[in-house]
Motif scaffolding. Structure first.
Motif, PDB file in Angstrom:
ATOM      1  N   SER A  64      38.419  37.750  66.282  1.00  0.00           N
ATOM      2  CA  SER A  64      38.884  36.889  67.365  1.00  0.00           C
ATOM      3  C   SER A  64      40.405  36.766  67.351  1.00  0.00           C
ATOM      4  CB  SER A  64      38.270  35.489  67.240  1.00  0.00           C
ATOM      5  OG  SER A  64      38.896  34.610  68.151  1.00  0.00           O
ATOM      6  N   ILE A  65      40.987  36.905  68.532  1.00  0.00           N
ATOM      7  CA  ILE A  65      42.443  36.770  68.642  1.00  0.00           C
ATOM      8  C   ILE A  65      42.828  35.471  69.344  1.00  0.00           C
ATOM      9  CG2 ILE A  65      42.922  39.244  68.530  1.00  0.00           C
ATOM     10  CD1 ILE A  65      43.207  39.143  71.642  1.00  0.00           C
ATOM     11  N   ASP A  66      41.866  34.571  69.510  1.00  0.00           N
ATOM     12  CA  ASP A  66      42.165  33.285  70.140  1.00  0.00           C
ATOM     13  C   ASP A  66      43.256  32.566  69.355  1.00  0.00           C
ATOM     14  OD1 ASP A  66      40.342  33.632  72.150  1.00  0.00           O
ATOM     15  OD2 ASP A  66      38.808  32.358  71.255  1.00  0.00           O
ATOM     16  N   THR A  67      44.175  31.968  70.084  1.00  0.00           N
ATOM     17  CA  THR A  67      45.301  31.265  69.478  1.00  0.00           C
ATOM     18  C   THR A  67      44.871  29.879  69.003  1.00  0.00           C
ATOM     19  OG1 THR A  67      45.953  30.278  71.578  1.00  0.00           O
ATOM     20  CG2 THR A  67      46.922  32.443  71.023  1.00  0.00           C
ATOM     21  N   LEU A  68      45.734  29.267  68.226  1.00  0.00           N
ATOM     22  CA  LEU A  68      45.500  27.896  67.785  1.00  0.00           C
ATOM     23  C   LEU A  68      45.364  26.987  69.008  1.00  0.00           C
ATOM     24  CD1 LEU A  68      45.403  25.770  65.494  1.00  0.00           C
ATOM     25  CD2 LEU A  68      47.877  25.561  65.770  1.00  0.00           C
ATOM     26  N   GLU A  69      46.180  27.215  70.020  1.00  0.00           N
ATOM     27  CA  GLU A  69      46.123  26.408  71.235  1.00  0.00           C
ATOM     28  C   GLU A  69      44.759  26.536  71.917  1.00  0.00           C
ATOM     29  OE1 GLU A  69      48.684  28.436  70.389  1.00  0.00           O
ATOM     30  OE2 GLU A  69      50.182  26.871  70.010  1.00  0.00           O
ATOM     31  N   ARG A  70      44.236  27.740  71.943  1.00  0.00           N
ATOM     32  CA  ARG A  70      42.928  27.973  72.565  1.00  0.00           C
ATOM     33  C   ARG A  70      41.819  27.271  71.783  1.00  0.00           C
ATOM     34  NH1 ARG A  70      39.322  28.277  76.029  1.00  0.00           N
ATOM     35  NH2 ARG A  70      37.911  30.031  76.081  1.00  0.00           N
ATOM     36  N   TRP A  71      41.866  27.376  70.458  1.00  0.00           N
ATOM     37  CA  TRP A  71      40.869  26.699  69.631  1.00  0.00           C
ATOM     38  C   TRP A  71      40.967  25.186  69.805  1.00  0.00           C
ATOM     39  CZ3 TRP A  71      36.793  29.085  68.117  1.00  0.00           C
ATOM     40  CH2 TRP A  71      36.840  30.431  67.789  1.00  0.00           C
ATOM     41  N   ALA A  72      42.189  24.675  69.845  1.00  0.00           N
ATOM     42  CA  ALA A  72      42.393  23.232  70.017  1.00  0.00           C
ATOM     43  C   ALA A  72      41.773  22.761  71.338  1.00  0.00           C
ATOM     44  CB  ALA A  72      43.880  22.908  69.967  1.00  0.00           C
ATOM     45  N   GLU A  73      42.000  23.540  72.382  1.00  0.00           N
ATOM     46  CA  GLU A  73      41.428  23.222  73.690  1.00  0.00           C
ATOM     47  C   GLU A  73      39.904  23.185  73.616  1.00  0.00           C
ATOM     48  OE1 GLU A  73      41.018  25.966  77.496  1.00  0.00           O
ATOM     49  OE2 GLU A  73      43.118  25.401  77.137  1.00  0.00           O
ATOM     50  N   GLN A  74      39.310  24.131  72.911  1.00  0.00           N
ATOM     51  CA  GLN A  74      37.850  24.211  72.810  1.00  0.00           C
ATOM     52  C   GLN A  74      37.248  23.019  72.065  1.00  0.00           C
ATOM     53  OE1 GLN A  74      36.297  27.962  71.420  1.00  0.00           O
ATOM     54  NE2 GLN A  74      37.761  29.119  72.654  1.00  0.00           N
ATOM     55  N   ILE A  75      37.999  22.458  71.123  1.00  0.00           N
ATOM     56  CA  ILE A  75      37.436  21.332  70.359  1.00  0.00           C
ATOM     57  C   ILE A  75      37.978  19.984  70.830  1.00  0.00           C
ATOM     58  CG2 ILE A  75      36.928  22.722  68.321  1.00  0.00           C
ATOM     59  CD1 ILE A  75      39.411  21.408  66.985  1.00  0.00           C
TER      60      ILE A  75
END
Length: 149
Positions: A64-75
């Motif tokens: 997975s190349i999802d960024t920290l920002e993307r993960w933060a958005e998801q949670i």
């Protein structure tokens, strides 16, 4: 600090050898290795529930190349909060943790005989050269040397 316990029954399409080796390698990664001549990876998991979900998803999909920002958005948290919690809970940044995950997974796959190019591709590297540079930087040895080839 908690650590990931791999449940081989969750992934039936892996061969038996990998099913047996992956938990062993993760256990060795948890403890570290007293023998400095061998590669060593530390992969602590956070106890914070939302961070734990991120880590478990990354473990399931290390490419997975999802960024920290993307993960933060998801949670449902800010990237700053996730970054701060990651450092508090694991002792490393999100990027460092993800690299440690990929190193642990690389060791596991190389140990069961997977080709370096395939491991690099499976872990999301653009090519095997980029992967080999990262591996050598981390362990002082090439993936081929580690695999004994």
């Amino acid at each position: 600090m908690a650590y990931f316990k791999f449940d081989p029954t969750l992934d039936d399409d892996r061969d038996t050898r990998q099913t047996l080796l992956v938990p062993l390698i993760l256990q060795l990664v948890e403890r570290g290795d007293a023998d400095d001549a061998k590669p060593n990876v530390r992969l602590p998991l956070p106890s914070h529930a939302r961070l734990r979900r991120v880590c478990e998803r990354l473990i399931a999909e290390p490419a997975s190349i999802d960024t920290l920002e993307r993960w933060a958005e998801q949670i449902g948290a800010s990237a700053r909060t996730v970054a701060r919690l990651f450092r508090q809970e694991t002792g490393m940044s999100f990027g460092q943790w993800r690299e440690q995950l990929r190193l642990a997974e690389a060791m596991s796959r190389l140990a069961i005989g997977r080709p370096v190019a395939q491991v690099a591709q499976d872990l999301g590297y653009a090519d095997s050269r980029t992967f080999s540079v990262m591996f050598r930087r981390a362990f002082g040895t090439t993936p081929q040397q580690f695999a004994g080839k």
